[in-house]
Design a protein around this motif. Structure first.
Motif, PDB file in Angstrom:
ATOM      1  N   PRO A 323      29.502 -74.419 -50.048  1.00 37.32           N
ATOM      2  CA  PRO A 323      30.976 -74.452 -50.072  1.00 37.32           C
ATOM      3  C   PRO A 323      31.538 -75.493 -51.032  1.00 37.32           C
ATOM      4  CG  PRO A 323      30.102 -74.584 -47.812  1.00 37.32           C
ATOM      5  CD  PRO A 323      28.954 -74.809 -48.746  1.00 37.32           C
ATOM      6  N   ARG A 324      30.735 -76.436 -51.478  1.00 39.90           N
ATOM      7  CA  ARG A 324      31.254 -77.582 -52.226  1.00 39.90           C
ATOM      8  C   ARG A 324      31.973 -77.192 -53.513  1.00 39.90           C
ATOM      9  NH1 ARG A 324      26.467 -79.860 -50.017  1.00 39.90           N
ATOM     10  NH2 ARG A 324      26.922 -81.735 -48.777  1.00 39.90           N
ATOM     11  N   SER A 325      31.554 -76.101 -54.124  1.00 38.57           N
ATOM     12  CA  SER A 325      32.142 -75.720 -55.417  1.00 38.57           C
ATOM     13  C   SER A 325      33.072 -74.521 -55.317  1.00 38.57           C
ATOM     14  CB  SER A 325      31.009 -75.397 -56.410  1.00 38.57           C
ATOM     15  OG  SER A 325      30.201 -74.345 -55.901  1.00 38.57           O
ATOM     16  N   ASP A 326      33.345 -74.056 -54.077  1.00 39.69           N
ATOM     17  CA  ASP A 326      34.143 -72.831 -53.915  1.00 39.69           C
ATOM     18  C   ASP A 326      35.157 -73.017 -52.783  1.00 39.69           C
ATOM     19  OD1 ASP A 326      35.196 -70.316 -53.704  1.00 39.69           O
ATOM     20  OD2 ASP A 326      33.279 -69.275 -53.514  1.00 39.69           O
ATOM     21  N   PRO A 327      36.358 -73.486 -53.088  1.00 43.30           N
ATOM     22  CA  PRO A 327      37.334 -73.759 -52.028  1.00 43.30           C
ATOM     23  C   PRO A 327      37.819 -72.511 -51.289  1.00 43.30           C
ATOM     24  CG  PRO A 327      38.340 -74.026 -54.191  1.00 43.30           C
ATOM     25  CD  PRO A 327      36.870 -73.852 -54.420  1.00 43.30           C
ATOM     26  N   THR A 328      37.666 -71.330 -51.892  1.00 40.72           N
ATOM     27  CA  THR A 328      38.135 -70.109 -51.214  1.00 40.72           C
ATOM     28  C   THR A 328      37.071 -69.505 -50.306  1.00 40.72           C
ATOM     29  OG1 THR A 328      37.424 -68.625 -52.991  1.00 40.72           O
ATOM     30  CG2 THR A 328      39.628 -69.594 -53.186  1.00 40.72           C
ATOM     31  N   LEU A 329      35.854 -70.067 -50.323  1.00 46.13           N
ATOM     32  CA  LEU A 329      34.751 -69.477 -49.560  1.00 46.13           C
ATOM     33  C   LEU A 329      35.049 -69.449 -48.068  1.00 46.13           C
ATOM     34  CD1 LEU A 329      31.895 -68.305 -49.481  1.00 46.13           C
ATOM     35  CD2 LEU A 329      31.007 -70.663 -49.456  1.00 46.13           C
ATOM     36  N   VAL A 330      35.707 -70.463 -47.547  1.00 51.51           N
ATOM     37  CA  VAL A 330      35.948 -70.527 -46.100  1.00 51.51           C
ATOM     38  C   VAL A 330      36.815 -69.353 -45.645  1.00 51.51           C
ATOM     39  CG1 VAL A 330      37.927 -72.106 -46.405  1.00 51.51           C
ATOM     40  CG2 VAL A 330      36.752 -71.980 -44.206  1.00 51.51           C
ATOM     41  N   LEU A 331      37.857 -69.014 -46.406  1.00 49.61           N
ATOM     42  CA  LEU A 331      38.704 -67.880 -46.042  1.00 49.61           C
ATOM     43  C   LEU A 331      37.991 -66.556 -46.306  1.00 49.61           C
ATOM     44  CD1 LEU A 331      42.229 -69.049 -47.258  1.00 49.61           C
ATOM     45  CD2 LEU A 331      41.532 -68.554 -44.908  1.00 49.61           C
ATOM     46  N   ARG A 332      37.188 -66.518 -47.354  1.00 46.53           N
ATOM     47  CA  ARG A 332      36.457 -65.287 -47.657  1.00 46.53           C
ATOM     48  C   ARG A 332      35.432 -64.982 -46.559  1.00 46.53           C
ATOM     49  NH1 ARG A 332      35.204 -66.723 -52.443  1.00 46.53           N
ATOM     50  NH2 ARG A 332      32.955 -67.003 -52.296  1.00 46.53           N
ATOM     51  N   ALA A 333      34.744 -66.017 -46.091  1.00 43.79           N
ATOM     52  CA  ALA A 333      33.767 -65.832 -45.015  1.00 43.79           C
ATOM     53  C   ALA A 333      34.458 -65.425 -43.722  1.00 43.79           C
ATOM     54  CB  ALA A 333      32.967 -67.114 -44.814  1.00 43.79           C
ATOM     55  N   GLY A 369      44.680 -63.568 -50.807  1.00 37.43           N
ATOM     56  CA  GLY A 369      44.176 -62.244 -50.452  1.00 37.43           C
ATOM     57  C   GLY A 369      43.208 -62.297 -49.283  1.00 37.43           C
ATOM     58  N   ALA A 370      42.353 -63.341 -49.236  1.00 33.66           N
ATOM     59  CA  ALA A 370      41.406 -63.477 -48.123  1.00 33.66           C
ATOM     60  C   ALA A 370      42.139 -63.748 -46.815  1.00 33.66           C
ATOM     61  CB  ALA A 370      40.413 -64.597 -48.419  1.00 33.66           C
ATOM     62  N   LEU A 371      43.217 -64.551 -46.859  1.00 35.31           N
ATOM     63  CA  LEU A 371      43.993 -64.800 -45.648  1.00 35.31           C
ATOM     64  C   LEU A 371      44.613 -63.506 -45.132  1.00 35.31           C
ATOM     65  CD1 LEU A 371      45.381 -66.684 -43.579  1.00 35.31           C
ATOM     66  CD2 LEU A 371      47.254 -66.936 -45.234  1.00 35.31           C
ATOM     67  N   VAL A 372      45.184 -62.716 -46.033  1.00 35.88           N
ATOM     68  CA  VAL A 372      45.799 -61.445 -45.625  1.00 35.88           C
ATOM     69  C   VAL A 372      44.738 -60.499 -45.076  1.00 35.88           C
ATOM     70  CG1 VAL A 372      47.011 -59.395 -46.469  1.00 35.88           C
ATOM     71  CG2 VAL A 372      47.755 -61.675 -47.195  1.00 35.88           C
TER      72      VAL A 372
END
Length: 768
Positions: A323-333, A369-372
């Motif tokens: 996750p360290r280099s990808d701030p959107t990963l948490v919402l995508r997961a 988009g991941a949140l939606v």
């Protein structure tokens, strides 16, 4: 910190348990070693039965006193009972020893649950009795032969572990039954601290699972939450001077005081957090149990999203992904987990929470988009959202979330805390994404519609301001931010207007259309009204309110399309047929009651009095006229039980219309028979609303609901020389919000300020 500055009673409980142990030790040693009375004619002492008979052996060998339950765990609250087991190896005098221990405890006034058993008997009972085995798993030796206690505990634990598949299924069924009966502790107005889901018994169940070597023991956050529940229970016992587990409304402020908390609001917020922490861990424990008892899940990794895979029935990160280099990963997961209907693996959630960098502001489109996508998964989004919340991720993504997190809504209308209500509303709104042109804005507005409840003032007004900030933070275009802010600002407009205004008045429709401004906002508000009401609870949404909102939406849509407001409708064919009979006609059709009579002042409230006398609560009332004949339509529901016989109701309505029934006397009898509320209620409020109608004065009355309320208010209007043209009646829990369209004897609104003051004071006097 969960506990903050709150006072803890843990040391007091520990000291009390030690005092009880010393007392029991003295009782036991005296009982086991004192010679028995054998003199002729001697009787029992201190309430004991006659002990004549052959001398019995003395000493403490072959007998042990064991504490189970709260004393066994060292958690004895002021009102707790003692749960004791007297173990023995077959000593003949064990009954006499037991009596010499039990009777002084009974004499002290402390509740006692007791049993006398051999080790084999204890094991046999534990084999079939869930309560017994849970007690013996955590049994604590107090005094006597320690070998007996050790043997019993070890034998019970061996069987518990060997038969874990059957016994844990039994434990799970028991927990599910408790939850079904007791509800969810975090969201209850008056929770049961022990038996509700997320309560004390759930932690004890997790400890029992750990004793079976199937899952880990509860971690530090759960133990901290558990101690808080014990402290609240301790304070409740002090306040009530009895061993109760239900935290009722009228005790909450006092209990908060014993714990050093500011007020009931602070107490219930902490309680909600503790309950959700325990519920979350409880669910995770049973997922572990299911995996271990049903065997390993199929091996292999199935891709779900970029960097996210399914493995072993859980959602995990792909190999080599950090996750360290990808701030959107948490919402995508999270979105991938919700869309797949799978839980995020605990280790994955921990890694995402600890290692994810902050999202840039404004958010990149991928994050939005991941949140939606997460919210659009509907019901499956709720447990995933809870995982993110428990890990502390949500407040990093949306800092304003902290203000509504675990915030209680101390109102029987609301079934959830504010934050849980928001995600439940968003989950419900997902069902309407095919019906609106901007499903993304529907889901985000549903998530944020009550965000203003974390701030002082009207939550719709403050929510509009907060939503503008959050929308900008999420990177939405300014035009979309404006739509979101408008929806949040007016999210109550449709249901409140539909239930509190006369929809046949053109002013009503024009004002709603003016506030909304566009068909796009109207369709968002219409979908949100359903999702919001359904997530609030049955008192906030029903078929009656749904039909009113649908009617309002239809009328406003017509105006926004360029058509003028429709005039007030003429009588329906059925109403006109009844009106041709002149008067005294009554028709009861399920929840609809139609009254036709010669038009005269007071007709509506007199008819409402009859309905109240028959235990019918009025949900809506409207009046129309044809010449000198009035037609009144009521929507009613029974206050409790089955509705009255329509023929009896019709007969009494006819008697009232003919002036041959004293309805006031009947209502007075009902009022005398009702038990007054023990909970303090706010004083009533009467407001005359300006510019709500061109043809009548609109009076809003907010008061504690009671039988005959509409009749009482209507009679006050009659005494002021006013006639009620229409009424909109809504009951929210125990609170009534009633709106009346009234006119003077010339058929005009009230304009004189002194008369307006007189009307207000007269109605208030009628409500006292």
């Amino acid at each position: 910190m969960m506990r903050g500055e709150a006072r803890s009673f843990a040391a007091t409980r520990k000291d009390r348990a030690a005092d009880i142990d010393r007392w029991l030790t003295d009782l036991f040693r005296t009982a086991a070693t004192r010679p028995y009375a054998r003199e002729e004619g001697s009787g029992g002492k201190g309430g004991l039965p006659d002990e004549r008979g052959p001398a019995a052996p003395t000493g403490i060998g072959g007998v042990a006193l064991v504490a189970v339950g709260s004393l066994g765990r060292g958690e004895l609250a002021p009102g707790s009972d003692l749960d004791l087991v007297l173990l023995h190896n077959g000593r003949e005098d064990v009954a006499r020893i037991a009596d010499r221990i039990w009777y002084p405890i009974w004499d002290s006034g402390i509740g006692l649950d007791h049993s006398v058993r051999t080790v084999d008997e204890a094991v046999k009972v534990a084999r079939e009795d869930l309560k017994a085995v849970l007690g013996l798993i955590q049994a604590r030796h107090v005094v006597g032969d320690p070998e007996l206690t050790r043997s019993a505990r070890e034998a019970v634990l061996v069987e518990w572990r060997a038969d874990s598949r059957r016994r844990l299924a039994e434990l799970r069924a028991s927990a599910d039954k408790r939850a079904e009966t007791g509800g969810e502790l975090a969201f209850l107005l008056e929770p049961d601290l022990r038996d509700a889901r997320g309560g004390l018994r759930d932690v004890q169940a997790m400890q029992a699972v750990a004793a079976a070597w199937v899952a880990s023991a509860p971690g530090p956050r759960v133990r901290e939450a558990y101690e808080l529940l014990l402290d609240i229970r301790h304070g409740l016992h002090l306040v009530t001077a009895r061993g109760t587990d239900r935290l009722v409304l009228q005790e909450q402020d006092a209990v908060a005081g014993t714990l050093g908390m500011l007020d009931a609001e602070a107490l219930m917020r902490r309680l909600a957090e503790a309950g959700r922490t325990i519920s979350h861990a409880f669910d995770a424990t049973w997922r572990t149990v299911d995996r271990l008892l049903t065997g390993p899940a199929p091996r292999g990794r199935r891709p779900l999203a970029d960097g996210v895979v399914e493995h072993g029935g859980e959602v995990v990160l792909a190999r080599g992904v950090t996750p360290r280099s990808d701030p959107t990963l948490v919402l995508r997961a999270a979105a991938a987990a919700a869309e797949a209907g799978l839980p995020l693996a605990p280790a994955t959630v921990s890694a995402l929470a600890a290692q994810s960098p902050p999202l840039p502001v404004p958010w990149p489109p991928e994050a939005r988009g991941a949140l939606v996508a997460l919210l659009g998964a509907g019901r499956a989004a709720v447990p995933v959202w809870e995982e993110l919340d428990q890990a502390g991720v949500l407040v990093k993504l949306i800092p304003d979330w902290e203000r509504v997190r675990h915030r209680p809504q101390r109102n029987p209308v609301h079934r959830y805390t504010v934050d849980r209500h928001l995600i439940e509303t968003a989950a419900g709104a997902a069902a309407f994404t095919r019906e609106v042109s901007r499903p993304d804005l529907l889901l985000i507005s549903a998530l944020l519609h009550d965000i203003g409840k974390g701030w002082p003032g009207d939550h719709s007004t403050t929510g509009e301001i907060v939503t503008r900030d959050i929308g900008a933070r999420m990177g939405l275009p300014q035009a979309d931010v404006e739509v979101l802010a408008t929806v949040v600002r007016h999210h109550l407009l449709l249901p409140e207007t539909a239930t509190r205004r006369d929809l046949d008045d053109p002013v009503t429709i024009s004002r709603v259309a003016e506030a909304i401004g566009s068909r796009e906002v109207l369709e968002l508000l219409a979908a949100l009204a359903v999702a919001d009401g359904s997530a609030t609870g049955p008192a906030a949404w029903n078929s009656w309110k749904a039909s009113l909102v649908s009617d309002l939406v239809r009328r406003v849509r017509s105006v926004l399309s360029g058509a003028p407001p429709a005039p007030a409708p003429a009588l329906s064919a059925d109403q006109a047929a009844l009106a041709r009979h002149g008067g005294g006609a009554v028709r009861v059709n399920g929840s609809a009651v139609t009254v036709v009579a010669p038009d005269r002042p007071g007709l509506l409230w007199r008819a409402a009095g009859v309905l109240a006398a028959h235990r019918m609560a009025v949900r809506a009332a409207s009046a129309a006229s044809a010449g000198s004949t009035a037609v009144i339509e009521f929507v009613v529901v029974p206050e409790y039980g089955s509705p009255p016989d329509p023929a009896t109701l019709e007969a009494d309505l006819r008697l009232v219309l003919a002036g041959r029934l004293d309805i006031e006397q009947r209502l007075a009898r009902r009022a005398r028979s009702m038990r007054p509320s023990r909970v303090p209620v706010a004083p009533p409020r009467v407001t005359l609303l300006d510019d709500a109608s061109n043809t009548a004065s609109v009076v809003e009355v907010r008061a504690h609901d009671r039988p005959g309320l509409l009749w009482r208010i209507g009679r006050a209007f009659g005494e002021c020389g006013l006639d009620v043209r229409a009424a909109r009646v809504e009951t929210l829990g125990a609170e009534a919000v009633d709106v009346f369209y009234v006119a003077d004897r010339t058929g005009r609104p009230i304009v004189d300020e002194q008369q307006r003051i007189q009307v207000r004071e007269h109605v208030l006097a009628a409500l006292r």
